[in-house]
Scaffold this motif. Structure first.
Motif, mmCIF file in Angstrom:
data_model
loop_
_atom_site.group_PDB
_atom_site.id
_atom_site.type_symbol
_atom_site.label_atom_id
_atom_site.label_comp_id
_atom_site.label_asym_id
_atom_site.label_seq_id
_atom_site.Cartn_x
_atom_site.Cartn_y
_atom_site.Cartn_z
ATOM 1 N N GLU A 49 -5.515 0.130 14.074
ATOM 2 C CA GLU A 49 -5.349 1.202 13.105
ATOM 3 C C GLU A 49 -5.223 0.631 11.705
ATOM 4 O O GLU A 49 -4.414 -0.267 11.469
ATOM 5 C CB GLU A 49 -4.125 2.056 13.439
ATOM 6 C CG GLU A 49 -4.187 3.371 12.698
ATOM 7 C CD GLU A 49 -2.906 4.169 12.768
ATOM 8 O OE1 GLU A 49 -2.032 3.825 13.572
ATOM 9 O OE2 GLU A 49 -2.796 5.126 11.983
ATOM 10 N N ARG A 81 -9.680 2.394 13.661
ATOM 11 C CA ARG A 81 -9.443 3.770 13.252
ATOM 12 C C ARG A 81 -8.745 3.759 11.907
ATOM 13 O O ARG A 81 -7.681 3.166 11.749
ATOM 14 C CB ARG A 81 -8.563 4.466 14.293
ATOM 15 C CG ARG A 81 -8.529 5.949 14.091
ATOM 16 C CD ARG A 81 -7.632 6.645 15.084
ATOM 17 N NE ARG A 81 -7.079 7.821 14.420
ATOM 18 C CZ ARG A 81 -7.815 8.882 14.100
ATOM 19 N NH1 ARG A 81 -9.085 8.919 14.403
ATOM 20 N NH2 ARG A 81 -7.262 9.905 13.474
ATOM 21 N N THR A 100 -6.813 5.688 8.933
ATOM 22 C CA THR A 100 -6.114 6.914 8.543
ATOM 23 C C THR A 100 -5.822 6.824 7.054
ATOM 24 O O THR A 100 -5.383 5.784 6.567
ATOM 25 C CB THR A 100 -4.789 7.089 9.294
ATOM 26 O OG1 THR A 100 -4.013 5.908 9.096
ATOM 27 C CG2 THR A 100 -5.012 7.298 10.767
#
Lengths: 306, 432
Positions: free
Chosen positions: B29, B59, B61
């Motif tokens: 992340e 990923r 964010t």
């Protein structure tokens, strides 16, 4: 034990000064004091010490880079921006302290006088005080909008009050007065309700009415309250930050930038925490000295009048 | 003996947990902070989404924070205590401040190479601006200069267009003032519009451009060096407002809506307003045709202020980044660089050459109208207090607008600005 005669009523009940009982009292006393003492040391005393230490260093927000002794203070006394900000702070205090106290008194008298509407009046006067600063400033901002605000509509102008050199600070002061006067009113109201009614009845029998009643009974009884209101108000007004920060951002060109705003900018925009700490310490000293002078003056006046 | 099949339940639960965790464990992340709002924010969110959909290992964010000083204060304090994000968008004009202050972590050549990024793929001006003390601290994304927008209807009525309906070249400060005056006289509407209320930054950008066009340095040897040229430049802009060619005191939204509403002949602003113009044109809500030209040459050369967005990795002291995470973050940066055509639709000039020089990017309108600008851009000078929403810009934004609204004379405004800034420019660069 040093129970004075005035406390005799209380003292009579708890007065058994044997050493064992005293030690027995010490524990509950300490327990009761502890939360305050711990909070005070942790959140006020230690940070204050650290702020003082920080003011002797060259620091960013997170790191101490060098010990510089009193260099920050030497810069401070020759910093025109600091003196200008301090001047603005005094100007704001000048605009608010007396009106807030006087208006608070007037409102308390009104509430007390119109007994039928007193709850309604009291609510109306006190309501703004419960608003958070962001809400209060937003409302003030809407009302003072150049083209759509109700104030300009009523006056038939299009003035940008917060951008106006002459009006920015007075407008902040007016908004602040509207916002906080309710608290002073409550203080005066409490004072008013402590005055025994038979004093008024006795005076009325002697033929006094109206202003004479106020001069002879109300005002002398309220003078200590007024003195306290003035000191509290002075300190509160010197601590101004949020109102100007939100409503004017210190503008136009820093004419409404107050001391704490300057400190904030120094610390956060310029990451100069050492210098900001020096501003903070100097400001605390100034406020404390002012409060002491004020309190001394009040005591002297009281003694002279007595 | 056991009515409830504890063992089976436990086994099932273990399998379920393993299934639920397995993809998450494999995925790295990357937390990103951006200061991009409005259209830029939407375009970046779109890029993040496309990246996340394109592969399964990383990923991203993204968190959007308030533009300007609040963003940088938060980034600086969070990063130096190890609580910052893995990736952040920053302005290249803040490199000296952020890289020099220890807020950013250098990006090693090998890491860039692994991500498929090489310096030759970026324009030298932006790439150099991403360097500090011999190391790379950021990957440039774009360039956003100041430009001159014009309303073809009003400019046409003022006789400022050629036969093809484009703006006749404007050369020199007098010619520019004359163009504004011509619109005012011919149409009765303001000749130009520009953000000019308290605390606005537009005048700083224009003023810095004018100084650069006159080859006058802002600061030399720790002292302000713009002298009479600085006062004169500010006075020229101020006179547009005093003569009534422009309306003083407008904040940013008011200034752009004055232009969008067809109530001003010209607008001096950054290219970031392009998407609004494009959208309004597409919807048919813009009541006029618009054009864009590079900021005219007012003095000796074509210099114009610009800034750039870039990706950087916060230092996060005490919580150094794992190589795995750095690889993941740079993989995202490389993806955005290679898919940055959509970013150009925000009006920005791209920094990644393979995309910037692709036929699709070269044909993009209205970007094509100011394609030549990158050769002439200047950033804020290099100093720790410089750059987007930096300490010095913040100070300038208090005093320079007061010269436009006639609350101060240009000389007064600059003198007060200098007095306020004196302590700042004497101070050593902070180590955060």
């Amino acid at each position: 034990m040093n129970i004075t005669s005035g406390d005799a009523g209380m003292g009579a009940r708890i007065q058994t000064p044997t050493p064992t009982r005293r030690r027995g009292d010490a524990l509950p006393a300490a327990l009761l004091l502890a939360p305050f003492a711990v909070t005070f040391v942790l959140f006020f005393f230690l940070p204050a010490l650290e702020t003082f230490y920080m003011s002797l260093t060259e620091s960013s927000l997170t790191r101490t880079n060098a010990f510089v002794g009193f260099a920050n203070y030497a810069t401070l006394v020759r910093d025109p921006s600091f003196w200008a900000a301090l001047g603005n702070t005094f100007y704001f205090a000048l605009l608010t302290v007396l009106p807030l106290t006087a208006l608070g008194l007037l409102m308390a008298l009104l509430v007390n006088h119109f007994t039928r509407a007193s709850n309604w009046l009291q609510g109306a006067f006190f309501l703004p005080f419960v608003l958070p600063i962001s809400v209060m400033t937003l409302i003030a901002d809407w009302m003072l909008q150049p083209s759509s605000g109700v104030v300009n509509y009523v006056l038939g102008m299009q003035r940008a009050w917060f951008a106006d050199l002459a009006w920015a600070m007075p407008m902040v002061a007016i908004a602040t007065i509207w916002w906080t006067v309710g608290f002073n009113m409550l203080m005066f109201l409490a004072g008013l309700r402590n005055i025994p009614l038979d004093l008024y009845e006795a005076a009325a029998l002697d033929g006094a009415r109206g202003l004479a009643l106020f001069r002879a009974i109300t005002w002398p009884a309220l003078r200590p309250v007024a003195g306290m209101a003035l000191v509290l108000q002075l300190i509160a007004s010197m601590k101004i930050f949020g109102q100007t920060y939100i409503m004017t951002s210190g503008g136009p060109f820093n004419t409404t930038r107050v001391t704490l705003h300057y400190m904030y900018e120094t610390a956060f925009t310029q990451s100069d925490a050492g210098y900001a700490a020096a501003i903070a310490v100097a400001f605390v000293v100034i406020v404390v000295v002012l409060s002491l002078v004020h309190a001394g003056l009040a005591r002297w006046l009281a003694r002279r009048n007595a | 003996m056991n009515p409830f099949p504890v063992r089976q339940a436990a086994r099932l639960l273990a399998i379920a947990l393993a299934l639920a965790c397995a993809p998450a464990r494999a995925q790295v992340e990357v937390r990103m902070w951006t200061l991009l709002s409005g259209g830029d924010g939407a375009r970046m969110a779109d890029l993040v989404q496309r990246f996340n959909a394109s592969q399964r290992e990383v990923r991203v964010t993204s968190t959007t924070l308030k533009w300007g000083e609040p963003f940088y204060t938060k980034l600086i304090t969070a990063s130096v205590v190890g609580a910052g994000p893995d990736l952040a968008t920053v302005h290249l004009s803040r490199m000296t401040n952020l890289a020099g202050g220890g807020v950013l972590r250098p990006i090693r050549a090998g890491e860039l190479q692994d991500a498929g990024l090489k310096s030759a793929d970026f324009y030298p001006r932006q790439w150099n601006k991403s360097q500090h003390a011999g190391q790379t601290y950021a990957v440039p994304l774009d360039l956003h200069p100041l430009v001159l927008y014009y309303n073809k209807t009003l400019a046409g009525q003022a006789g400022l267009l050629d036969a093809a309906g484009t703006l006749k070249p404007i050369q020199g400060i007098d010619a520019l003032s004359a163009a504004f005056r011509a619109v005012k006289q011919a149409t009765g509407r303001p000749g130009m519009t520009m953000e000019s209320s308290q605390s606005s930054y537009a005048i700083w950008r224009l003023w810095v451009s004018m100084l650069a066009q006159r080859d006058v340095p802002l600061i030399r040897d720790g002292r302000f060096a713009y002298g009479a040229a600085g006062v004169d430049s500010l006075a020229r802009v101020s006179s547009w407002f005093q003569q009534g060619y422009a309306q003083p005191g407008l904040d940013y939204p008011a200034s752009t809506s004055q232009f969008m509403g067809g109530n001003a002949g010209f607008m001096i602003n950054g290219v970031w307003e392009v998407p609004e113009m494009v959208r309004a044109t597409r919807r048919g809500t813009l009541g006029f045709e618009y054009g864009i030209v590079p900021l005219p040459r007012m003095y000796g050369n074509d210099s114009v202020w610009a800034d750039s967005h870039a990706f950087a990795i916060p230092a996060n002291e005490g919580r150094p980044m794992t190589p795995e995470k750095a690889r993941a973050a740079l993989r995202f940066v490389a993806f955005v660089s290679k898919h940055s055509l959509g970013w150009a639709e925000g009006g920005h000039v791209l920094a990644y050459r393979p995309v910037a020089e692709s036929p699709a990017a070269l044909a993009l309108m209205p970007n094509r109208l100011y394609a030549g600008v990158p050769r002439h851009v200047i950033y804020d000078p290099d100093a720790w207090y410089m750059g987007a929403a930096g300490p010095l810009q913040a100070m300038a934004s208090k005093f320079l607008p007061a010269a436009l609204s006639s609350q101060l004379t240009p000389a007064q405004a600059l003198r007060m600005f200098e007095t306020e800034a004196a302590r700042l420019i004497r101070k050593r660069a902070p180590r955060y």
